[in-house]
Motif scaffolding. Structure first.
Motif, PDB file in Angstrom:
ATOM      1  N   PHE A  43       0.838  -1.205   0.000  1.00 44.09           N
ATOM      2  CA  PHE A  43       0.000   0.000   0.000  1.00 44.09           C
ATOM      3  C   PHE A  43       0.871   1.252   0.000  1.00 44.09           C
ATOM      4  CE2 PHE A  43      -3.303  -2.873   1.822  1.00 44.09           C
ATOM      5  CZ  PHE A  43      -4.279  -2.660   0.874  1.00 44.09           C
ATOM      6  N   ASP A  44       1.953   1.232   0.779  1.00 50.97           N
ATOM      7  CA  ASP A  44       2.853   2.381   0.862  1.00 50.97           C
ATOM      8  C   ASP A  44       3.550   2.617  -0.479  1.00 50.97           C
ATOM      9  OD1 ASP A  44       4.158   4.526   2.037  1.00 50.97           O
ATOM     10  OD2 ASP A  44       5.747   3.282   2.912  1.00 50.97           O
ATOM     11  N   ASP A  45       4.008   1.567  -1.121  1.00 55.89           N
ATOM     12  CA  ASP A  45       4.704   1.696  -2.410  1.00 55.89           C
ATOM     13  C   ASP A  45       3.800   2.229  -3.514  1.00 55.89           C
ATOM     14  OD1 ASP A  45       6.959   0.707  -1.197  1.00 55.89           O
ATOM     15  OD2 ASP A  45       6.700  -1.346  -1.978  1.00 55.89           O
ATOM     16  N   HIS A  46       2.530   1.892  -3.469  1.00 58.24           N
ATOM     17  CA  HIS A  46       1.605   2.280  -4.537  1.00 58.24           C
ATOM     18  C   HIS A  46       0.771   3.514  -4.200  1.00 58.24           C
ATOM     19  CE1 HIS A  46       2.612  -1.855  -5.664  1.00 58.24           C
ATOM     20  NE2 HIS A  46       2.380  -1.440  -6.912  1.00 58.24           N
ATOM     21  N   GLY A  47       1.057   4.148  -3.089  1.00 59.02           N
ATOM     22  CA  GLY A  47       0.335   5.377  -2.730  1.00 59.02           C
ATOM     23  C   GLY A  47      -1.081   5.154  -2.241  1.00 59.02           C
ATOM     24  N   HIS A  48      -1.361   3.969  -1.729  1.00 61.29           N
ATOM     25  CA  HIS A  48      -2.704   3.663  -1.238  1.00 61.29           C
ATOM     26  C   HIS A  48      -2.721   3.441   0.271  1.00 61.29           C
ATOM     27  CE1 HIS A  48      -4.174   3.391  -5.282  1.00 61.29           C
ATOM     28  NE2 HIS A  48      -3.346   2.405  -5.582  1.00 61.29           N
ATOM     29  N   LEU A  49      -1.789   4.048   0.960  1.00 59.26           N
ATOM     30  CA  LEU A  49      -1.705   3.846   2.402  1.00 59.26           C
ATOM     31  C   LEU A  49      -2.944   4.369   3.126  1.00 59.26           C
ATOM     32  CD1 LEU A  49       0.299   2.577   4.304  1.00 59.26           C
ATOM     33  CD2 LEU A  49       1.372   4.805   4.601  1.00 59.26           C
ATOM     34  N   TRP A  50      -3.608   5.316   2.522  1.00 58.01           N
ATOM     35  CA  TRP A  50      -4.804   5.872   3.147  1.00 58.01           C
ATOM     36  C   TRP A  50      -5.907   4.831   3.301  1.00 58.01           C
ATOM     37  CZ3 TRP A  50      -9.400   6.031   0.454  1.00 58.01           C
ATOM     38  CH2 TRP A  50      -9.326   5.831  -0.924  1.00 58.01           C
ATOM     39  N   TRP A  51      -5.885   3.762   2.499  1.00 59.58           N
ATOM     40  CA  TRP A  51      -6.871   2.701   2.645  1.00 59.58           C
ATOM     41  C   TRP A  51      -6.777   2.061   4.021  1.00 59.58           C
ATOM     42  CZ3 TRP A  51      -6.962  -0.714  -2.387  1.00 59.58           C
ATOM     43  CH2 TRP A  51      -7.325   0.071  -3.477  1.00 59.58           C
ATOM     44  N   VAL A  52      -5.556   1.817   4.459  1.00 61.31           N
ATOM     45  CA  VAL A  52      -5.340   1.178   5.766  1.00 61.31           C
ATOM     46  C   VAL A  52      -5.875   2.084   6.871  1.00 61.31           C
ATOM     47  CG1 VAL A  52      -3.601   0.292   7.353  1.00 61.31           C
ATOM     48  CG2 VAL A  52      -3.320  -0.047   4.892  1.00 61.31           C
ATOM     49  N   TRP A  53      -5.512   3.359   6.790  1.00 55.52           N
ATOM     50  CA  TRP A  53      -5.916   4.285   7.860  1.00 55.52           C
ATOM     51  C   TRP A  53      -7.402   4.611   7.810  1.00 55.52           C
ATOM     52  CZ3 TRP A  53      -2.643   3.379  11.173  1.00 55.52           C
ATOM     53  CH2 TRP A  53      -1.305   3.221  10.863  1.00 55.52           C
ATOM     54  N   THR A  54      -7.996   4.523   6.628  1.00 59.00           N
ATOM     55  CA  THR A  54      -9.446   4.713   6.540  1.00 59.00           C
ATOM     56  C   THR A  54     -10.181   3.621   7.301  1.00 59.00           C
ATOM     57  OG1 THR A  54      -9.261   5.803   4.396  1.00 59.00           O
ATOM     58  CG2 THR A  54     -11.407   4.858   4.945  1.00 59.00           C
ATOM     59  N   CYS A  55      -9.710   2.381   7.190  1.00 63.03           N
ATOM     60  CA  CYS A  55     -10.334   1.274   7.916  1.00 63.03           C
ATOM     61  C   CYS A  55     -10.182   1.453   9.426  1.00 63.03           C
ATOM     62  CB  CYS A  55      -9.744  -0.062   7.469  1.00 63.03           C
ATOM     63  SG  CYS A  55     -10.179  -0.488   5.777  1.00 63.03           S
ATOM     64  N   LEU A  56      -9.011   1.912   9.856  1.00 64.16           N
ATOM     65  CA  LEU A  56      -8.820   2.144  11.281  1.00 64.16           C
ATOM     66  C   LEU A  56      -9.701   3.292  11.767  1.00 64.16           C
ATOM     67  CD1 LEU A  56      -7.326   1.280  13.818  1.00 64.16           C
ATOM     68  CD2 LEU A  56      -5.540   2.937  13.234  1.00 64.16           C
ATOM     69  N   ALA A  57      -9.826   4.346  10.963  1.00 61.12           N
ATOM     70  CA  ALA A  57     -10.706   5.461  11.327  1.00 61.12           C
ATOM     71  C   ALA A  57     -12.163   5.000  11.400  1.00 61.12           C
ATOM     72  CB  ALA A  57     -10.555   6.596  10.326  1.00 61.12           C
ATOM     73  N   GLY A  58     -12.576   4.141  10.464  1.00 60.39           N
ATOM     74  CA  GLY A  58     -13.937   3.602  10.496  1.00 60.39           C
ATOM     75  C   GLY A  58     -14.201   2.807  11.756  1.00 60.39           C
ATOM     76  N   ALA A  59     -13.204   2.026  12.186  1.00 62.45           N
ATOM     77  CA  ALA A  59     -13.359   1.252  13.423  1.00 62.45           C
ATOM     78  C   ALA A  59     -13.422   2.186  14.631  1.00 62.45           C
ATOM     79  CB  ALA A  59     -12.203   0.265  13.574  1.00 62.45           C
ATOM     80  N   GLY A  60     -12.581   3.214  14.647  1.00 63.61           N
ATOM     81  CA  GLY A  60     -12.593   4.160  15.762  1.00 63.61           C
ATOM     82  C   GLY A  60     -13.895   4.939  15.846  1.00 63.61           C
ATOM     83  N   LEU A  61     -14.380   5.418  14.706  1.00 62.12           N
ATOM     84  CA  LEU A  61     -15.655   6.132  14.692  1.00 62.12           C
ATOM     85  C   LEU A  61     -16.809   5.196  15.026  1.00 62.12           C
ATOM     86  CD1 LEU A  61     -15.114   8.439  11.602  1.00 62.12           C
ATOM     87  CD2 LEU A  61     -15.206   9.120  14.010  1.00 62.12           C
ATOM     88  N   GLY A  62     -16.664   3.931  14.654  1.00 59.77           N
ATOM     89  CA  GLY A  62     -17.681   2.941  15.010  1.00 59.77           C
ATOM     90  C   GLY A  62     -17.787   2.753  16.509  1.00 59.77           C
ATOM     91  N   LEU A  63     -16.642   2.808  17.210  1.00 55.31           N
ATOM     92  CA  LEU A  63     -16.680   2.707  18.676  1.00 55.31           C
ATOM     93  C   LEU A  63     -17.453   3.880  19.282  1.00 55.31           C
ATOM     94  CD1 LEU A  63     -13.042   1.526  19.440  1.00 55.31           C
ATOM     95  CD2 LEU A  63     -15.151   0.181  19.580  1.00 55.31           C
ATOM     96  N   ILE A  64     -17.250   5.063  18.729  1.00 57.22           N
ATOM     97  CA  ILE A  64     -18.026   6.220  19.188  1.00 57.22           C
ATOM     98  C   ILE A  64     -19.506   6.002  18.877  1.00 57.22           C
ATOM     99  CG2 ILE A  64     -18.416   8.693  18.838  1.00 57.22           C
ATOM    100  CD1 ILE A  64     -15.375   8.893  18.234  1.00 57.22           C
ATOM    101  N   GLY A  65     -19.785   5.448  17.701  1.00 55.69           N
ATOM    102  CA  GLY A  65     -21.168   5.167  17.316  1.00 55.69           C
ATOM    103  C   GLY A  65     -21.837   4.150  18.229  1.00 55.69           C
ATOM    104  N   ILE A  66     -21.092   3.127  18.628  1.00 58.40           N
ATOM    105  CA  ILE A  66     -21.647   2.130  19.555  1.00 58.40           C
ATOM    106  C   ILE A  66     -21.997   2.798  20.880  1.00 58.40           C
ATOM    107  CG2 ILE A  66     -21.092   0.086  20.942  1.00 58.40           C
ATOM    108  CD1 ILE A  66     -19.370  -0.863  18.561  1.00 58.40           C
ATOM    109  N   TRP A  67     -21.104   3.619  21.390  1.00 55.58           N
ATOM    110  CA  TRP A  67     -21.368   4.332  22.651  1.00 55.58           C
ATOM    111  C   TRP A  67     -22.620   5.188  22.513  1.00 55.58           C
ATOM    112  CZ3 TRP A  67     -20.959   9.737  23.278  1.00 55.58           C
ATOM    113  CH2 TRP A  67     -21.119  10.176  24.578  1.00 55.58           C
ATOM    114  N   TYR A  68     -22.746   5.891  21.379  1.00 56.56           N
ATOM    115  CA  TYR A  68     -23.883   6.783  21.161  1.00 56.56           C
ATOM    116  C   TYR A  68     -25.205   6.015  21.067  1.00 56.56           C
ATOM    117  CZ  TYR A  68     -26.938  10.227  19.048  1.00 56.56           C
ATOM    118  OH  TYR A  68     -27.989  11.055  18.786  1.00 56.56           O
ATOM    119  N   VAL A  69     -25.252   4.970  20.241  1.00 59.96           N
ATOM    120  CA  VAL A  69     -26.525   4.270  20.046  1.00 59.96           C
ATOM    121  C   VAL A  69     -26.934   3.462  21.275  1.00 59.96           C
ATOM    122  CG1 VAL A  69     -26.375   4.228  17.534  1.00 59.96           C
ATOM    123  CG2 VAL A  69     -25.497   2.305  18.827  1.00 59.96           C
TER     124      VAL A  69
END
Length: 97
Positions: A43-69
């Motif tokens: 991912f780093d070599d091909h400039g797609h590293l943001w894919w990895v961090w997007t998944c981690l951000a989705g999981a982190g925001l999901g934890l906030i969503g679980i707390w909220y709902v």
């Protein structure tokens, strides 16, 4: 041009297993993050590293969503219980025609 006006009232929102849906989505984001970690270099070599961090951000925001709902679900249950107890005790005034 005529102004748009609704011809009928909007339907009530659908209530479903909101906590389970948000939890499932959060787990999915985290699994996708873990699945991409072995390919971090690619991912780093091909400039797609943001894919990895997007998944981690989705999981982190999901934890906030679980707390909220979960809080929202608990508040809805408390409100329904309070309404039911008021109806049982007869504290509500009778409806007039």
């Amino acid at each position: 041009m005529a102004k748009w006006t609704p011809k009928h009232e909007a339907p009530e929102p659908l209530e479903g297993p909101v906590v389970a849906t948000i939890t499932g989505g959060t787990i999915l984001w985290f699994v996708l993050f873990l699945a991409q970690l072995p390919f971090y270099g690619w991912f780093d070599d091909h400039g797609h590293l943001w894919w990895v961090w997007t998944c981690l951000a989705g999981a982190g925001l999901g934890l906030i969503g679980i707390w909220y709902v979960r809080g929202r679900d608990a508040a809805l249950k408390r409100a329904a219980a309070a309404t039911a107890s008021q109806d049982d005790s007869g504290d509500t005034p009778p409806a007039t025609a």
